[in-house]
Design an enzyme around this catalytic site. Structure first.
Site, mmCIF file in Angstrom:
data_model
loop_
_atom_site.group_PDB
_atom_site.id
_atom_site.type_symbol
_atom_site.label_atom_id
_atom_site.label_comp_id
_atom_site.label_asym_id
_atom_site.label_seq_id
_atom_site.Cartn_x
_atom_site.Cartn_y
_atom_site.Cartn_z
ATOM 1 N N ASP A 44 -2.925 -6.195 -1.756
ATOM 2 C CA ASP A 44 -1.988 -6.531 -0.684
ATOM 3 C C ASP A 44 -0.631 -6.941 -1.250
ATOM 4 O O ASP A 44 -0.540 -7.522 -2.327
ATOM 5 C CB ASP A 44 -2.539 -7.680 0.169
ATOM 6 C CG ASP A 44 -3.787 -7.293 0.920
ATOM 7 O OD1 ASP A 44 -3.841 -6.148 1.404
ATOM 8 O OD2 ASP A 44 -4.717 -8.115 1.014
ATOM 9 N N GLU A 78 -7.260 -3.947 13.047
ATOM 10 C CA GLU A 78 -8.010 -4.348 11.859
ATOM 11 C C GLU A 78 -7.804 -5.848 11.657
ATOM 12 O O GLU A 78 -6.664 -6.313 11.585
ATOM 13 C CB GLU A 78 -7.519 -3.620 10.615
ATOM 14 C CG GLU A 78 -7.598 -2.105 10.673
ATOM 15 C CD GLU A 78 -6.890 -1.457 9.489
ATOM 16 O OE1 GLU A 78 -6.430 -2.202 8.592
ATOM 17 O OE2 GLU A 78 -6.783 -0.225 9.477
#
Length: 272
Positions: free
Chosen positions: A64, A53
């Site tokens: 994140d 990815e």
């Protein structure tokens, strides 16, 4: 669904045929540099990852953790653009032949133009897109563009998702389902592992798509533990940390990433 999305499906099916989970690695484009990021993504796949990815760095990466936020900040300060993300996808896929997805928040795609982004991602050899913050109810325009260009659309599910919502998400998605949880942050690692396993069980009850788990895995033992109940193990922060630990020595960083990929690949082959 055609194109590189079919390659993604074949790689996931091959891992299943081999009696193991697939290993999915993540790195943001442009980190530590654009060329360095391409080399690192390639090293992941050479080391043992099945799928990679490529993250599109974002100035407000709300989903994140601090390690990936640090890498995104380095990439953005280096001037990374969507063209660099697409170049990373293209060169990584060309070098390895492996499925390469783009993971991105929706806002940059929306501003760029969904049809344009889908067309250019497909032209670069991308297998699909992971859109963690795009509500399935607002995804029809993107999904049409993605399907037209042979891209998978991977949605994210979480332990908080009710069964009815899981079914709605998995019906709309393609490629695989990204099951997001956290290891060692909420509660004990053992209890969070059970929570993730339960999420996979509930998700599988709604779909035949493979279910891949992003769980904060950082070593072979944890990879084996997650591989015991998931179709794929997704690792991001641990790879980013290896590169951050060798910021001044790019070759050592690549070697560390390749080594970790090899250890994790052994882990997913020895299910816990």
């Amino acid at each position: 669904m055609a194109g590189r999305a079919e390659l993604l499906g074949r790689v996931l099916a091959q891992a299943k045929d081999e009696g193991r989970a697939a290993l999915v690695g993540y790195l943001p484009a442009g980190f530590p540099t654009v060329d360095g990021g391409i080399a690192a993504c390639t090293a992941l796949l050479e080391g043992g990852c099945d799928i990679v990815e490529v993250g599109l760095p974002h100035s407000d990466p709300v989903l994140d953790g601090p390690v990936i936020q640090t890498a995104d900040d380095i990439a953005l300060r280096g001037g990374v653009r969507i063209a660099d993300v697409l170049r990373t996808v293209r060169e990584t896929h060309t070098a390895t032949g492996a499925p390469v997805l783009c993971m991105t928040y929706w806002n940059p795609v929306d501003r760029y133009g969904a049809e344009r982004f889908a067309a250019e991602l497909a032209e670069a050899g991308g297998a699909g897109c992971i859109l963690p913050d795009l509500p399935v109810e607002e995804s029809e325009a993107w999904r049409k563009a993605a399907e037209q260009h042979g891209l998978a659309t991977v949605f994210v599910v979480a332990p908080s998702s009710r069964d009815e919502r899981l079914a709605r998400i998995t019906e709309a998605g393609s490629g695989f389902v990204y099951a997001a949880s956290l290891m060692g942050v909420t509660g004990t690692r053992e209890s969070v592992g059970r929570e993730a396993e339960e999420l996979v069980r509930r998700t599988r009850a709604t779909t035949d798509l493979p279910v891949c788990v992003g769980l904060g895995v950082s070593n072979a033992g944890q990879a084996a533990e997650v591989a015991a109940f998931a179709d794929g193990v997704i690792v991001g922060s641990a790879f980013v940390k290896r590169l951050l630990d060798h910021e001044g020595d790019p070759e050592a960083g690549l070697a560390a990433v390749r080594e970790l990929a090899g250890e994790l690949a052994e882990g997913v082959r020895h299910r816990g």
